[in-house]
Design a protein around this motif. Structure first.
Motif, mmCIF file in Angstrom:
data_model
loop_
_atom_site.group_PDB
_atom_site.id
_atom_site.type_symbol
_atom_site.label_atom_id
_atom_site.label_comp_id
_atom_site.label_asym_id
_atom_site.label_seq_id
_atom_site.Cartn_x
_atom_site.Cartn_y
_atom_site.Cartn_z
ATOM 1 N N PRO A 99 0.778 -1.290 -0.189
ATOM 2 C CA PRO A 99 0.137 0.018 0.009
ATOM 3 C C PRO A 99 0.924 1.420 -0.064
ATOM 4 N N THR A 100 0.326 2.265 -0.783
ATOM 5 C CA THR A 100 1.317 3.409 -0.960
ATOM 6 C C THR A 100 0.307 4.697 -0.519
ATOM 7 N N ASP A 101 0.871 5.619 -0.184
ATOM 8 C CA ASP A 101 0.190 7.036 0.227
ATOM 9 C C ASP A 101 0.350 8.097 -0.586
ATOM 10 N N PRO A 102 -0.384 8.522 -1.287
ATOM 11 C CA PRO A 102 -0.289 9.457 -2.389
ATOM 12 C C PRO A 102 0.197 10.831 -1.876
ATOM 13 N N ASP A 103 -0.235 11.325 -0.651
ATOM 14 C CA ASP A 103 0.430 12.512 0.092
ATOM 15 C C ASP A 103 1.767 12.027 1.043
ATOM 16 N N GLY B 246 -7.167 7.596 0.721
ATOM 17 C CA GLY B 246 -6.271 7.170 0.036
ATOM 18 C C GLY B 246 -4.788 7.049 0.687
ATOM 19 N N GLU B 247 -4.655 7.305 1.941
ATOM 20 C CA GLU B 247 -3.387 7.197 2.750
ATOM 21 C C GLU B 247 -3.295 5.619 3.106
ATOM 22 N N ASN B 248 -3.248 4.809 2.197
ATOM 23 C CA ASN B 248 -3.584 3.476 2.349
ATOM 24 C C ASN B 248 -2.053 2.771 3.084
ATOM 25 N N GLY B 249 -1.093 3.371 2.915
ATOM 26 C CA GLY B 249 0.182 2.756 3.378
ATOM 27 C C GLY B 249 -0.023 3.291 5.000
ATOM 28 N N LEU B 250 -0.364 4.213 5.551
ATOM 29 C CA LEU B 250 -0.692 4.680 6.781
ATOM 30 C C LEU B 250 -1.775 3.861 7.458
#
Length: 147
Positions: free
Chosen positions: A17-21, A129-133
Motif C-alpha cells: 500500500p502506498t500513500d499519495p501524500d 487514499g493514505e493506504n500505507g498509513l
C-alpha cells in the motif's frame, strides 16, 4: 533483506500500500497530527492534554514510527474537514466502524477490544487514499488490541 522482499513481492504482482501524500514517510521520525474528540474514558480531553485508552494506543503507534503526536481537539465534524484538507493524519473519538463519515474519509476496521470502549467497534479516521498509513496503523492495532 527488506529490499529483496519488496522486489520479490512486486514481481509476484502483490503491491505494498502506498500513500499519495506520503503520510507514513512524513510521520516516520517526524510528527503525527491527530485530532481528538472527547468520548468518555476512551478519549479524555483536559485542556490541551489528550489521554485515554485510544489516545494511548495512538501514542504507541507514533513511538513505533519514532514520531511525536501533535494533538488537536475539536468536534468530529471539524476533524473530518481537517482530514479532508490534509491538516490531520488521524482522528479519534467515539467513532465506530459504522460511522457516517466513511463517505468523506477512510475508516479503519473496528476494534471492539479497546479498553473503555464498552465493546463498541472503535475505529480511527484517516484521509482518503493514505493506504500505507492505514495499513501500518491497522497492523499495529491488530497486535495491540484483543479482538
Amino acid at each position: 533483506m527488506l529490499a529483496a522482499s519488496v522486489t520479490t513481492l512486486s514481481g509476484c504482482g502483490l503491491e505494498i500500500p502506498t500513500d499519495p501524500d506520503g503520510a507514513l514517510d512524513r510521520i516516520t521520525g517526524g510528527e503525527l497530527r491527530v485530532g481528538a474528540s472527547p468520548s468518555g474514558d476512551l478519549v479524555v480531553v483536559d485542556g490541551t492534554v489528550v489521554d485515554g485508552a485510544l489516545a494511548d494506543l495512538i501514542e504507541g503507534f507514533a513511538r513505533e514510527h519514532d514520531a511525536t503526536v501533535e494533538w488537536s481537539v475539536d468536534s468530529e465534524e471539524d476533524l473530518v474537514a481537517d482530514l479532508e484538507e490534509g491538516s490531520l493524519d488521524l482522528a479519534i473519538g467515539g467513532i465506530t466502524a459504522a460511522t457516517p463519515w466513511a463517505e468523506r474519509v477512510s475508516v479503519t476496521r473496528g476494534y471492539p477490544g479497546i479498553p473503555d470502549s464498552g465493546g463498541a467497534d472503535v475505529a480511527v479516521l484517516l484521509p482518503l487514499g493514505e493506504n500505507g498509513l492505514q495499513a501500518a496503523l491497522e497492523t499495529y492495532l491488530d497486535g495491540e488490541v484483543s479482538r
